[in-house]
Design a protein around this motif. Sequence first.
Motif, mmCIF file in Angstrom:
data_model
loop_
_atom_site.group_PDB
_atom_site.id
_atom_site.type_symbol
_atom_site.label_atom_id
_atom_site.label_comp_id
_atom_site.label_asym_id
_atom_site.label_seq_id
_atom_site.Cartn_x
_atom_site.Cartn_y
_atom_site.Cartn_z
ATOM 1 N N ALA A 1 0.581 -1.407 0.116
ATOM 2 C CA ALA A 1 -0.093 -0.281 0.013
ATOM 3 C C ALA A 1 1.285 1.286 -0.328
ATOM 4 N N LEU A 2 2.483 1.282 1.024
ATOM 5 C CA LEU A 2 3.036 2.272 0.926
ATOM 6 C C LEU A 2 3.523 2.871 -0.621
ATOM 7 N N MET A 3 3.938 1.439 -1.020
ATOM 8 C CA MET A 3 4.358 1.719 -2.587
ATOM 9 C C MET A 3 4.034 2.374 -3.760
ATOM 10 N N GLN A 4 2.187 1.382 -3.449
ATOM 11 C CA GLN A 4 1.463 2.050 -4.895
ATOM 12 C C GLN A 4 0.920 3.489 -4.280
ATOM 13 N N VAL A 5 0.642 4.433 -2.631
ATOM 14 C CA VAL A 5 0.907 5.188 -2.779
ATOM 15 C C VAL A 5 2.200 6.263 -3.383
#
Lengths: 96, 205
Positions: free
Chosen positions: B197-201
């Motif tokens: 999720a962090l990478m996606q953001v």
Amino acid sequence: MKEHLNNINKAFENRARLGIMSALMVNDQIDFNGLKALLGLTDGNLASHLKSLEKAGYIAVTKEFIDRKPKTKYMATPSGKSAFEKHIKAIENLLK
Amino acid sequence: MSETKYKEDLKEIREIMERSSRFISLSGWSGIAAGITALLGLYLAYQAVYEGQDYLGYRKAYLTKAMILEVIFISVATVGMALGLGILFTTRKSKKQNQKIWSPQVKRLLIEFFIPMITGGVVCLIFLFKGFIGVLAPLTLIFYGLALLNASKYTISEVRSLGIAEICLGLCSLYFIGYGLIFWALGFGVLHIVYGALMQVKYKG
């Protein structure tokens, strides 16, 4: 200012040559097709820039045959690496 | 010669160094998918191992031969599915970013990843067949963390943090032995989902 300009290397003024050297600084060796894909240059264009860097002694070339097809690999020479480092330093100083 | 030209030169140098030495198309969705798959697989494994035991009392993991086979089957299916989904999302992203999915960087990335991974796998198999199942969860987490750490040189730098987190979790799990499944769920499930999720953001895709 003038001193910095003296350290700026004419051989690396060109974008293609700059790209070739950047890639060879962080990779031990890259073959012709790898460079081509990375930099998005045409065969002739890439070859001529490689030739000029080779003439300047900044890169070394090895050629080997795999399945009778030639595979050319390029690597940066120690003098090429130090020249490129100097060039980057000079740009950084210029922008300070 | 203008300043902007040199500024752009520096940017170009940095960009090419990055693109030529690291595989940056690792998709955040891969992490999320791997995490969800892991939680699902763990749920199934939990059902298989603790089937029919009293929920409130102390539960012990008994593994009969048939159960080992079932658990191995579930693990292989889980890992296979996580890998498959990871490859799918990463291929999609690399197409968008114009980076080849198979390149010298990817080859190096995989070699660096699989050296600790296979070492860990062999160690775990030896422990499994000698009956020390309690150390499997900690060891898989630790070796997986080491593998990520080792491979992080060739991909986005956040993989390094994920690796360190897995190692820490593995060490905790080794101390609190017996809570293996919970640590597994945290390490392979929750951490992957958070990381993805962090990478996606951060990288938008």
